[in-house]
Motif scaffolding. Structure first.
Motif, mmCIF file in Angstrom:
data_model
loop_
_atom_site.group_PDB
_atom_site.id
_atom_site.type_symbol
_atom_site.label_atom_id
_atom_site.label_comp_id
_atom_site.label_asym_id
_atom_site.label_seq_id
_atom_site.Cartn_x
_atom_site.Cartn_y
_atom_site.Cartn_z
ATOM 1 N N UNK A 166 0.854 -1.185 0.000
ATOM 2 C CA UNK A 166 0.000 0.000 0.000
ATOM 3 C C UNK A 166 0.888 1.233 0.000
ATOM 4 N N UNK A 167 0.604 2.168 -0.900
ATOM 5 C CA UNK A 167 1.318 3.445 -0.945
ATOM 6 C C UNK A 167 0.356 4.525 -0.462
ATOM 7 N N UNK A 168 0.490 4.896 0.817
ATOM 8 C CA UNK A 168 -0.441 5.857 1.402
ATOM 9 C C UNK A 168 -0.243 7.266 0.849
ATOM 10 N N UNK A 169 0.960 7.573 0.386
ATOM 11 C CA UNK A 169 1.218 8.915 -0.137
ATOM 12 C C UNK A 169 0.543 9.104 -1.501
ATOM 13 N N UNK A 170 0.719 8.113 -2.379
ATOM 14 C CA UNK A 170 0.133 8.198 -3.722
ATOM 15 C C UNK A 170 -1.290 7.657 -3.771
ATOM 16 N N UNK A 171 -1.781 7.091 -2.635
ATOM 17 C CA UNK A 171 -3.130 6.521 -2.556
ATOM 18 C C UNK A 171 -3.331 5.426 -3.599
ATOM 19 N N UNK A 172 -2.385 4.484 -3.641
ATOM 20 C CA UNK A 172 -2.460 3.379 -4.597
ATOM 21 C C UNK A 172 -2.163 2.061 -3.900
ATOM 22 N N UNK A 173 -2.577 0.974 -4.567
ATOM 23 C CA UNK A 173 -2.286 -0.385 -4.116
ATOM 24 C C UNK A 173 -1.420 -1.070 -5.164
ATOM 25 N N UNK A 174 -0.515 -1.904 -4.715
ATOM 26 C CA UNK A 174 0.259 -2.740 -5.624
ATOM 27 C C UNK A 174 -0.381 -4.121 -5.603
ATOM 28 N N UNK A 175 -0.973 -4.507 -6.739
ATOM 29 C CA UNK A 175 -1.780 -5.724 -6.819
ATOM 30 C C UNK A 175 -1.128 -6.723 -7.765
ATOM 31 N N UNK A 202 -4.956 2.691 -8.571
ATOM 32 C CA UNK A 202 -5.500 3.682 -7.630
ATOM 33 C C UNK A 202 -6.470 3.037 -6.653
ATOM 34 N N UNK A 203 -6.526 3.569 -5.439
ATOM 35 C CA UNK A 203 -7.358 2.943 -4.411
ATOM 36 C C UNK A 203 -8.846 2.972 -4.745
ATOM 37 N N UNK A 204 -9.292 3.945 -5.564
ATOM 38 C CA UNK A 204 -10.723 4.015 -5.885
ATOM 39 C C UNK A 204 -11.122 2.997 -6.950
ATOM 40 N N UNK A 205 -10.146 2.241 -7.477
ATOM 41 C CA UNK A 205 -10.459 1.188 -8.442
ATOM 42 C C UNK A 205 -10.125 -0.191 -7.883
ATOM 43 N N UNK A 206 -10.096 -0.295 -6.552
ATOM 44 C CA UNK A 206 -9.828 -1.569 -5.881
ATOM 45 C C UNK A 206 -10.978 -1.865 -4.932
#
Length: 322
Positions: free
Chosen positions: A22-31, A44-48
């Motif tokens: 989880x990248x809290x700064x960029x608001x993304x997940x590594x999947x 991006x977190x809004x697409x997970x």
């Protein structure tokens, strides 16, 4: 965690996968996706969306009159001069509680609750907040006066009597505030233990497990060292053996606290309590010797240990208490 994520570009669509980071700064997940050939992508977190059920709490848990002891935040009352508990009650002149329509309840039954919290506990928290605000102001004043005194000393200027009186008054006020603070903190902790003993909060006057274990180990160690093969004792004076056992227990406590790493403020305070118990048991003529040869050195060790962990106000230094 199993998730569904939206990929765009060459592989466009919804795909299942596992979150690796989880990248809290960029608001993304590594999947890392389950389908062969998709590999790992940053989404991006809004697409997970999680495939696992969310952890929830029943509504009944919020309807209970007594809440868990780990309160996150409290409403800070307006800044007012602190008055010791020996004077008028805390709610008499308080602009927040004094004008509240619940004032009659606050002065009523101690079993009443307000907003889900026991009234008695809220009064203690309000008093605690006022003491802390007053102490903060006194420390600020003391810091400013220290700076002023350093300037006067650097210019070889004398420090006036009025300055010394003001400084002494602040120091005496801080001493009284510390006494009141310790008393209120003790009452708050006791009440937390009554509300939710399952949270692991133990009363401040209850010896910690560490202290008990060290005392038992010290007593056994002294007993073995004091017993000759014939069964006789080298030191027959019971008060001396108790003193040796107590001092040995202090050394064992220091050793355990230093090696433990995760310092607990109650265990840290138990070290001071052990010293006070030993000090109260020795003859008055030996108090000065005890302070110079034992207490002051343990105070230095406590100062070093306090830098190793986050210790709150219960870990107070009592070396100047006579």
């Amino acid at each position: 965690m199993s998730t569904v994520a939206r990929l765009r570009g060459v592989h466009d669509g919804l795909f299942t996968g596992q979150i690796d980071a989880v990248d809290t700064i960029a608001a993304t997940y590594r999947v890392t996706f389950d389908r062969n050939g998709l590999g790992t992508h940053t989404v991006p977190d809004y697409e997970v969306l999680s495939n696992e059920p969310h952890e929830t709490m029943p509504i009944s848990a919020f309807a209970q009159k007594q809440r868990p002891s780990r309160f996150q935040t409290f409403m800070t009352p307006p800044h007012m001069p602190y008055t010791p508990s020996a004077q008028s009650p805390i709610t008499d002149n308080d602009p927040l509680l004094g004008q509240s329509p619940w004032k009659s309840k606050l002065s009523g039954s101690e079993g009443d609750t307000l907003g889900g919290f026991p009234v008695k506990f809220l009064v203690q928290v309000t008093r605690l907040s006022k003491i802390l605000m007053s102490k903060k102001d006194h420390i600020k004043q003391l810091k400013e006066m220290n700076t002023e005194a350093e300037k006067l000393k650097s210019y070889s200027m004398p420090i006036g009597i009025e300055f010394q009186k003001r400084y002494a008054t602040i120091v005496l006020d801080l001493e009284q505030l510390n006494k009141d603070l310790n008393k209120v903190l003790h009452e708050v902790q006791q009440y937390c233990y009554e509300i939710a003993p399952e949270q692991g909060m133990q009363p401040a006057d209850q010896p910690t497990d560490l202290r008990r274990k060290c005392e038992e180990e010290a007593q056994e160690m002294v007993r073995q060292a004091n017993t000759l093969p014939s069964g006789q004792h080298c030191v027959r004076n019971e008060s001396l053996t108790d003193l040796i056992s107590g001092l040995s227990a202090v050394l064992l406590q220091i050793k355990c606290l230093a090696e433990g790493g995760d310092l607990n403020s109650f265990e840290f305070k138990s070290l001071t309590d052990s010293l006070n118990d030993i000090k109260s048991s020795i003859d008055v003529s030996n108090i000065s010797c005890f302070q110079n040869n034992v207490e002051i050195h343990v105070a230095h060790i406590q100062s070093g240990l306090s830098q190793m962990g986050n210790l709150h106000a219960f870990a107070a230094n009592n070396t100047n208490r006579d």
